[in-house]
Write an enzyme that holds these catalytic residues in place. Sequence first.
Site, PDB file in Angstrom:
ATOM      1  N   ASN A  11       6.081  33.577 -96.199  1.00  0.00           N
ATOM      2  CA  ASN A  11       5.184  33.826 -95.073  1.00  0.00           C
ATOM      3  C   ASN A  11       3.905  32.997 -95.111  1.00  0.00           C
ATOM      4  OD1 ASN A  11       6.677  36.091 -93.757  1.00  0.00           O
ATOM      5  ND2 ASN A  11       6.329  37.071 -95.728  1.00  0.00           N
ATOM      6  N   SER A  61      -8.938  32.370 -98.089  1.00  0.00           N
ATOM      7  CA  SER A  61      -9.406  33.670 -98.556  1.00  0.00           C
ATOM      8  C   SER A  61     -10.278  33.536 -99.796  1.00  0.00           C
ATOM      9  CB  SER A  61      -8.198  34.553 -98.889  1.00  0.00           C
ATOM     10  OG  SER A  61      -8.586  35.722 -99.581  1.00  0.00           O
ATOM     11  N   TYR A  96      -1.324  35.944-104.008  1.00  0.00           N
ATOM     12  CA  TYR A  96      -1.813  35.751-102.640  1.00  0.00           C
ATOM     13  C   TYR A  96      -2.845  34.629-102.620  1.00  0.00           C
ATOM     14  CZ  TYR A  96      -4.638  36.716 -98.465  1.00  0.00           C
ATOM     15  OH  TYR A  96      -5.358  36.604 -97.304  1.00  0.00           O
ATOM     16  N   LYS A 125      -2.981  30.928-100.668  1.00  0.00           N
ATOM     17  CA  LYS A 125      -4.071  30.456 -99.824  1.00  0.00           C
ATOM     18  C   LYS A 125      -4.603  29.111-100.314  1.00  0.00           C
ATOM     19  CE  LYS A 125      -4.123  33.496 -96.649  1.00  0.00           C
ATOM     20  NZ  LYS A 125      -3.857  33.090 -95.254  1.00  0.00           N
TER      21      LYS A 125
END
Length: 266
Positions: free
Chosen positions: A89, A114, A151, A155
């Site tokens: 994703n 992020s 995560y 990013k």
Amino acid sequence: MDDPVLLTGASGRVGQAILSHLADEFEWRLLDREPIPEDRRYGVPESASIVADVTDDEAVADAVGGCGAVIHLAGDPRPNAPWDSVLTNNIDGTQTVYQAAVDAGVEKVAYASSNHAVGAYEAEERTPEMYRTDDEFRLDGTELPRPSNLYGVSKATGETLGRYYHDEHDLSVVCVRIGNLTKGHPPREYERGQAMWLSHPDCAHLFDRCVKAEYDYEIVYGISDNDRKYYSIERAKEVLGYEPRDNSAEYTFEGELREDAEHPEE
């Protein structure tokens, strides 16, 4: 910007902050993996909504066609998201968006990175002092990524993909390392959250500048102009013309707006 602006992940937290303040500012195309309810489109017509996954090459190419800019927010936002999800994703999906933008002749892409891309800079020996007003430690976007989770790895990879597409294809890319976006007031009694607070009005204004400003490749931090901060927003001010209006110091620890605050609560 006369051409449409594509907003991916339009129904998410950042997308809603943007649309709630900028719905009338651009001709939008809204892409999300689920149908966007009317109350989350803020007056943008249903005909401008596209239900698709960002990993669908054909659907993304159709969505990007004719656009002048893309704000790419879509992806798995969970800090604890597993590798198979962030790979599909966040990394594959972001590459799909960049490639579609290049193929369609889009001028610029604003990519939602992020704080997790640099979370490991918050080493134990620096905290909690780095969250306080008398500490001078700052990250300014020139430092290497130091992700704090997978995560964050995804990013940071999206930032590197943006660098590649700028260097190889001359795509203008700005990567916004978003801090702690909350609606109304900053987190109560939470020094880190106050230091990295981003209000909804400032979030919308920052991405408005990402669409309208001229730049090559940039990494900037997305926070309000807080007294407490360990991210520098000077590059966002200089390159994008970012003029944040909010400050977490204007709120009490109970989350109430101080009587002497410059701006009314929205």
